[in-house]
Design a protein around this motif. Structure first.
Motif, mmCIF file in Angstrom:
data_model
loop_
_atom_site.group_PDB
_atom_site.id
_atom_site.type_symbol
_atom_site.label_atom_id
_atom_site.label_comp_id
_atom_site.label_asym_id
_atom_site.label_seq_id
_atom_site.Cartn_x
_atom_site.Cartn_y
_atom_site.Cartn_z
ATOM 1 N N CYS A 1 0.764 -1.149 -0.015
ATOM 2 C CA CYS A 1 0.015 -0.178 -0.052
ATOM 3 C C CYS A 1 0.797 1.209 0.056
ATOM 4 C CB CYS A 1 -0.868 0.110 1.034
ATOM 5 S SG CYS A 1 -2.044 -1.367 1.206
ATOM 6 N N THR A 2 0.657 2.266 -0.956
ATOM 7 C CA THR A 2 1.472 3.497 -1.070
ATOM 8 C C THR A 2 0.342 4.349 -1.425
ATOM 9 O OG1 THR A 2 2.056 2.771 -3.278
ATOM 10 C CG2 THR A 2 3.685 2.310 -1.725
ATOM 11 N N SER B 1 -12.207 7.102 8.751
ATOM 12 C CA SER B 1 -11.147 6.352 9.293
ATOM 13 C C SER B 1 -9.635 7.082 8.970
ATOM 14 C CB SER B 1 -11.048 5.002 8.669
ATOM 15 O OG SER B 1 -10.178 4.042 9.005
ATOM 16 N N PRO B 2 -8.779 6.895 9.877
ATOM 17 C CA PRO B 2 -7.714 7.363 9.764
ATOM 18 C C PRO B 2 -6.829 6.677 8.660
ATOM 19 C CG PRO B 2 -7.885 6.610 12.233
ATOM 20 C CD PRO B 2 -9.072 6.082 11.120
ATOM 21 N N ALA B 3 -6.093 7.406 7.796
ATOM 22 C CA ALA B 3 -5.579 7.016 6.575
ATOM 23 C C ALA B 3 -4.619 8.133 6.191
ATOM 24 C CB ALA B 3 -6.568 6.578 5.516
ATOM 25 N N GLY B 4 -3.280 7.394 5.666
ATOM 26 C CA GLY B 4 -2.508 8.348 4.629
ATOM 27 C C GLY B 4 -1.454 8.920 5.880
ATOM 28 N N SER B 5 -0.805 9.983 5.361
ATOM 29 C CA SER B 5 0.137 10.527 6.203
ATOM 30 C C SER B 5 -0.158 11.498 7.413
ATOM 31 C CB SER B 5 0.813 11.806 5.358
ATOM 32 O OG SER B 5 -0.039 12.582 4.813
ATOM 33 N N GLY C 1 -1.669 4.280 8.787
ATOM 34 C CA GLY C 1 -1.596 2.709 8.448
ATOM 35 C C GLY C 1 -0.501 1.917 9.197
ATOM 36 N N SER C 2 0.613 2.497 9.226
ATOM 37 C CA SER C 2 1.766 1.878 9.852
ATOM 38 C C SER C 2 1.527 1.685 11.457
ATOM 39 C CB SER C 2 3.101 2.393 9.471
ATOM 40 O OG SER C 2 3.206 3.817 9.896
ATOM 41 N N ARG C 3 0.701 2.878 11.880
ATOM 42 C CA ARG C 3 0.600 2.738 13.118
ATOM 43 C C ARG C 3 -0.799 2.479 13.766
ATOM 44 N NH1 ARG C 3 4.734 5.652 15.902
ATOM 45 N NH2 ARG C 3 6.042 6.714 14.481
ATOM 46 N N ARG C 4 -1.367 1.435 12.774
ATOM 47 C CA ARG C 4 -2.952 1.306 13.331
ATOM 48 C C ARG C 4 -2.974 0.294 14.484
ATOM 49 N NH1 ARG C 4 -5.895 -0.328 9.374
ATOM 50 N NH2 ARG C 4 -7.284 -1.854 10.626
ATOM 51 N N ASP D 1 -3.992 2.609 19.303
ATOM 52 C CA ASP D 1 -5.088 3.198 19.534
ATOM 53 C C ASP D 1 -5.344 4.563 19.787
ATOM 54 O OD1 ASP D 1 -6.103 3.384 22.555
ATOM 55 O OD2 ASP D 1 -4.551 1.743 22.250
ATOM 56 N N GLU D 2 -4.093 5.174 20.636
ATOM 57 C CA GLU D 2 -3.986 6.523 20.759
ATOM 58 C C GLU D 2 -3.958 7.340 19.312
ATOM 59 O OE1 GLU D 2 -4.159 7.785 23.606
ATOM 60 O OE2 GLU D 2 -3.977 6.395 25.148
ATOM 61 N N ILE D 3 -3.046 6.880 18.683
ATOM 62 C CA ILE D 3 -2.792 7.623 17.428
ATOM 63 C C ILE D 3 -4.192 7.693 16.578
ATOM 64 C CG2 ILE D 3 -1.606 7.611 15.261
ATOM 65 C CD1 ILE D 3 0.818 6.804 17.228
ATOM 66 N N MET D 4 -4.702 6.369 16.540
ATOM 67 C CA MET D 4 -6.060 6.168 15.588
ATOM 68 C C MET D 4 -7.155 6.866 15.986
ATOM 69 S SD MET D 4 -4.593 4.411 13.282
ATOM 70 C CE MET D 4 -5.731 3.610 12.223
ATOM 71 N N ALA D 5 -7.341 6.742 17.372
ATOM 72 C CA ALA D 5 -8.361 7.713 18.045
ATOM 73 C C ALA D 5 -8.123 9.309 17.398
ATOM 74 C CB ALA D 5 -8.584 7.542 19.203
#
Length: 514
Positions: free
Chosen positions: A121-122, A299-303, A328-331, A334-338
């Motif tokens: 995925c890029t 949803s969280p996505a990308g940079s 995506g790399s930090r999924r 949960d702290e970052i995704m929230a």
């Protein structure tokens, strides 16, 4: 060439006639800028990202080798890609590299800038990386509708790159063609793609390979041994992977300092007794949406944007901006995704009166805050929150974080005109109540502004709730309306009783061990 013509007509109509809200008199604007000391120009519809990507179409040797043949013919005729166009090639498999190299065609893709940047995925998920600063400034300072063309799966708003408002999907050969043309505002049938080394105008038909050419290259270069060698090597890993230290034990050893993997909160306060049904009392509206909010809006996505709550969290934990990486790399954190939930820069929230972006209004104070900060303010004050939405809420990919994120933000219910099928069930799985307005009604027709407080009266026992039954919603402004509760099956009521599907599964696993 008929397919090309259809796509071209679509591009031309979407850009010129609709204009992306650009006034007609401004659609021919030319922006002059300097690209590393070289004079450059940018117009509406100019391509700034061209990516051969996606794990699906890059698994088709015909289109991949077809793209390489387009590149070969273009290079031989002297065509070039403008240096400020960000080009990349990210196959889904290492087999692609083997047959591109075996055919001798990879070098032509390289000449046009389509070097292999990785596998997976890029650009498809917004991981294209930054556009050159000079190009970015030309776009933002002049309100240019820049374009991205990619052989990906989806092109929802804000998904490909924050600065490309016009995002189009095309086959790998057409991605190369549009990179060469430098614009999507072109009729390939009548307009030249560029000028060759002999000064002659080159059209798409001059570089488009025949079916016979493609078939011949595929037959001689896509070999069974390539697949065997690639997939056999998967279990061997690589030196860096093989040298990783793996802790022993039956339980995962959570590292509290890790910004990649964090112990999730789903089970921390869980007991063996299900919490039962819950209503929603005096909830504030976190977000008020119109139609077609996709899971890519949610949803969280990308940079990770430098000014976002997620970036603030990372910097507080000693992470440099250059190491932010992607959602995506930090999924696994949960702290970052929230913090990345509802962080899409193209989000349109009615509470902001037309302003576009990942912010909302904290109703009690009237402050404009990031969605995450507002949600945390409500949680700290002990308030429930809901979301108002139009039709097709949650359309697009069935992203698990599109339901996990709102749950972590404290959202208790979503009231919408309609839901995308899978997203509705995902909301139920996270313990969020999905409600539909009655036919012919929505927030606007009912006079709801999102500044009210909402109470949803549900029975205290799940046994008293029926799939699809009517429920009453009352606001503090005196309005009362009826919605349909979208628990569609009996098993979904069981999930709701347990507080979500994750808790239901864990309780059953524990019982099975007893």
């Amino acid at each position: 060439m008929s397919l090309c013509i259809i796509i071209i007509i679509f591009f031309f109509v979407s850009l010129v006639l609709q204009g992306f809200a650009i006034p007609k008199e401004a659609q021919t604007k030319v922006v002059e800028f300097s690209f590393h000391g070289t004079p450059a120009q940018l117009r509406h519809g100019d391509v700034v990202i061209a990516a051969i990507t996606s794990c699906t179409n890059t698994s088709n040797p015909s289109v991949m080798l077809g793209a390489a043949l387009v590149a070969k013919k273009a290079c031989e005729l002297g065509l070039e890609v403008k240096p400020w166009i960000k080009t990349s090639l990210a196959p889904g498999s290492g087999v692609v590299t083997k047959y591109l190299q075996n055919s001798g065609l990879q070098k032509y893709l390289n000449e046009l800038g389509f070097n292999i940047v990785g596998y997976g995925c890029t650009t498809c998920i917004g991981n294209s990386g930054d556009i050159d600063e000079a190009v970015a400034a030309a776009i933002t300072e002049n309100d240019i509708v820049a374009a991205a063309v990619l052989s990906g799966n989806r092109n929802f708003e804000g998904r490909v790159h924050p600065l490309t408002r016009a995002n189009y999907l095309a086959s790998p050969p057409l991605v190369v063609a549009y990179a060469l043309a430098g614009t999507v505002n072109i009729d390939f049938e009548t307009e030249p793609i560029g000028v060759g080394k002999d000064g002659k105008k080159i059209h798409l038909r001059d570089i488009w390979p025949s079916n016979e050419e493609v078939a011949q290259v595929v037959q001689t270069n896509v070999l069974p041994d390539m697949f065997k060698a690639t997939y056999q090597a998967i279990t061997q890993g690589n030196p860096m992977w093989n040298q990783l230290s793996v802790p022993s034990g039956t339980l995962y050893a959570w590292d509290p300092k890790s910004t990649y993997i964090h112990e999730p909160p789903y089970f921390k306060s869980m007991t063996m007794s299900p919490p039962g049904a819950h209503g929603v009392k005096g909830a504030y509206c976190l977000l008020n949406f119109g139609d077609s909010i996709t899971t890519d809006h949610i949803s969280p996505a990308g940079s990770i944007h430098k000014d976002s709550p997620a970036a603030r969290y990372l910097m507080e934990h000693g992470v440099d901006r250059r190491d932010f990486n992607s959602y995506g790399s930090r999924r696994g954190n949960d702290e970052i995704m929230a913090r990345g939930t509802f962080a899409n820069i193209r989000l349109v929230n009615k509470l902001l009166n037309g302003e576009v972006g990942p912010k909302t209004i904290h109703i009690p104070t009237g402050e404009k805050l990031s969605v995450f900060d507002a949600a945390m303010r409500y949680k700290s004050e002990g308030h429930d929150t809901i979301i108002l939405a139009g039709a097709e809420y949650g359309s697009g990919s069935s992203r698990d974080w599109a339901a996990k994120g709102p749950m972590l933000l404290g959202v208790k219910a979503v009231i919408a005109k309609s839901f995308e099928r899978i997203h509705r069930s995902n909301l139920v799985g996270m313990g969020i109540v999905p409600l539909c307005f009655k036919a012919g009604e929505d927030a606007d027709t009912l006079g709801l502004t999102g500044h009210e407080r909402y109470t949803i009266d549900l029975p205290s026992s799940v046994s008293e709730i029926r799939p699809g039954q009517d429920v009453t919603v009352v606001t503090d402004s005196g309005k009362s309306f009826t919605c349909i509760i979208r628990f569609d099956t009996e098993v979904e009521l069981v999930y709701f009783d347990h507080g979500g599907i994750l808790q239901y599964v864990i309780r059953n696993l524990i019982k099975a061990k007893q």
